[in-house]
Design a protein around this motif. Sequence first.
Motif, short mmCIF file in Angstrom:
data_model
loop_
_atom_site.label_atom_id
_atom_site.label_comp_id
_atom_site.label_asym_id
_atom_site.label_seq_id
_atom_site.Cartn_x
_atom_site.Cartn_y
_atom_site.Cartn_z
N MET A 1 -55.25 56.70 74.75
CA MET A 1 -55.06 57.67 75.82
C MET A 1 -53.99 58.69 75.46
O MET A 1 -54.16 59.89 75.60
CB MET A 1 -54.66 56.97 77.11
N ILE A 2 -52.85 58.18 75.00
CA ILE A 2 -51.73 59.05 74.62
C ILE A 2 -51.39 58.80 73.16
O ILE A 2 -51.32 57.65 72.72
CB ILE A 2 -50.49 58.78 75.49
N LYS A 3 -51.20 59.86 72.42
CA LYS A 3 -50.87 59.73 71.01
C LYS A 3 -49.75 60.69 70.66
O LYS A 3 -49.81 61.88 71.00
CB LYS A 3 -52.11 60.05 70.17
N ALA A 4 -48.72 60.16 70.00
CA ALA A 4 -47.59 60.99 69.55
C ALA A 4 -47.58 61.00 68.03
O ALA A 4 -47.78 59.96 67.39
CB ALA A 4 -46.28 60.43 70.08
N LYS A 5 -47.37 62.19 67.47
CA LYS A 5 -47.26 62.33 66.01
C LYS A 5 -45.98 63.07 65.67
O LYS A 5 -45.76 64.20 66.12
CB LYS A 5 -48.46 63.11 65.47
N LYS A 6 -45.12 62.41 64.91
CA LYS A 6 -43.86 63.01 64.43
C LYS A 6 -43.06 63.61 65.58
O LYS A 6 -42.44 64.67 65.45
CB LYS A 6 -44.15 64.09 63.38
N LEU A 7 -43.04 62.91 66.72
CA LEU A 7 -42.38 63.42 67.92
C LEU A 7 -40.86 63.33 67.75
O LEU A 7 -40.32 62.27 67.44
CB LEU A 7 -42.82 62.61 69.13
N CYS A 8 -40.20 64.44 67.97
CA CYS A 8 -38.73 64.51 67.86
C CYS A 8 -38.15 65.14 69.13
O CYS A 8 -38.77 66.02 69.74
CB CYS A 8 -38.29 65.36 66.68
N LYS A 9 -36.98 64.67 69.51
CA LYS A 9 -36.26 65.27 70.64
C LYS A 9 -34.78 65.30 70.31
O LYS A 9 -34.19 64.30 69.92
CB LYS A 9 -36.49 64.45 71.91
N SER A 10 -34.19 66.48 70.45
CA SER A 10 -32.76 66.62 70.20
C SER A 10 -32.15 67.50 71.27
O SER A 10 -32.83 68.31 71.91
CB SER A 10 -32.51 67.21 68.80
N TYR A 11 -30.85 67.31 71.47
CA TYR A 11 -30.09 68.10 72.43
C TYR A 11 -28.86 68.66 71.73
O TYR A 11 -28.27 68.00 70.88
CB TYR A 11 -29.62 67.23 73.60
N ALA A 12 -28.50 69.87 72.13
CA ALA A 12 -27.27 70.47 71.59
C ALA A 12 -26.09 70.08 72.47
O ALA A 12 -26.15 70.20 73.69
CB ALA A 12 -27.40 71.99 71.54
N ASN A 13 -25.04 69.56 71.87
CA ASN A 13 -23.84 69.16 72.58
C ASN A 13 -22.64 69.76 71.87
O ASN A 13 -22.28 69.33 70.77
CB ASN A 13 -23.73 67.63 72.63
N ASP A 14 -22.04 70.79 72.51
CA ASP A 14 -20.91 71.51 71.90
C ASP A 14 -21.27 72.03 70.51
O ASP A 14 -20.48 71.94 69.56
CB ASP A 14 -19.68 70.60 71.81
#
Length: 247
Positions: A1-14
């Motif tokens: 149903m759901i497929k993720a490929k090379k999924l990345c998540k980043s946040y900028a902090n200072d």
Amino acid sequence: MIKAKKLCKSYANDGVQNHVLRNIDMEIKEGEFTVVMGPSGSGKSTLLYCLSVMDKATSGSLYYGGKSLDKLSDSEMAQMRRREFGFVFQQIHLVMDLTLFENIAVPGYLTMKAKASHKRANDLLTQLGLDGLGKRLPTQVSGGQAQRAAVARALVNSPKVLFADEPTGSLNSQAGKDILDLLTSLNQEGQTVVMVTHDIKAASRAHRLLYLKDGVIGDEMILPRYDAAQTVGREAQVISWLTSLGW
């Protein structure tokens, strides 16, 4: 149903990039009960939010039913969440000025006529063991009953996937078990469930366990369908697996 490929998540902090998810490859299959575990700060909730399009990944690709979700607008993401996904959180997030019935029925107004939403809400109250409590406010029922109402609210639009982020985390042991029994029963009826938890008892309800550490899926464990008669042995299996991973 759901497929993720090379999924990345980043946040900028200072000015510094904090990489929360790193090249996640995974699939959620229809009818599966998947649990994501891992240390605090490993990215479990972030992964849940990206898979459910509550948040957008920084890079990589996400598919639902074979269709790419990468270029959805904010409004298209909101429509998909309403149509396809349901959400249960640790904090119940019911509207305190609305009755349990109203809390359940109101989200249904977005996808169906009021009459149909009211019938669906009443059916869910019965199905989830809340008969006779529909006119009560959230402050007039127990924590476990309020969380059941939150599950009913998540189900009102008949979601294909039910996402749960630590749904038993704020409940006592009996109320937590009741919620796990409910999620297990829903799954046995065909509901796809994806849950984040720290709790061994909750994790042991899964068919499939994913272990997330430092934003990377380190391992997975496959279990047979849940059988209440084998709970102790099942929990021992999960503990052994987690221990081998440095839990």
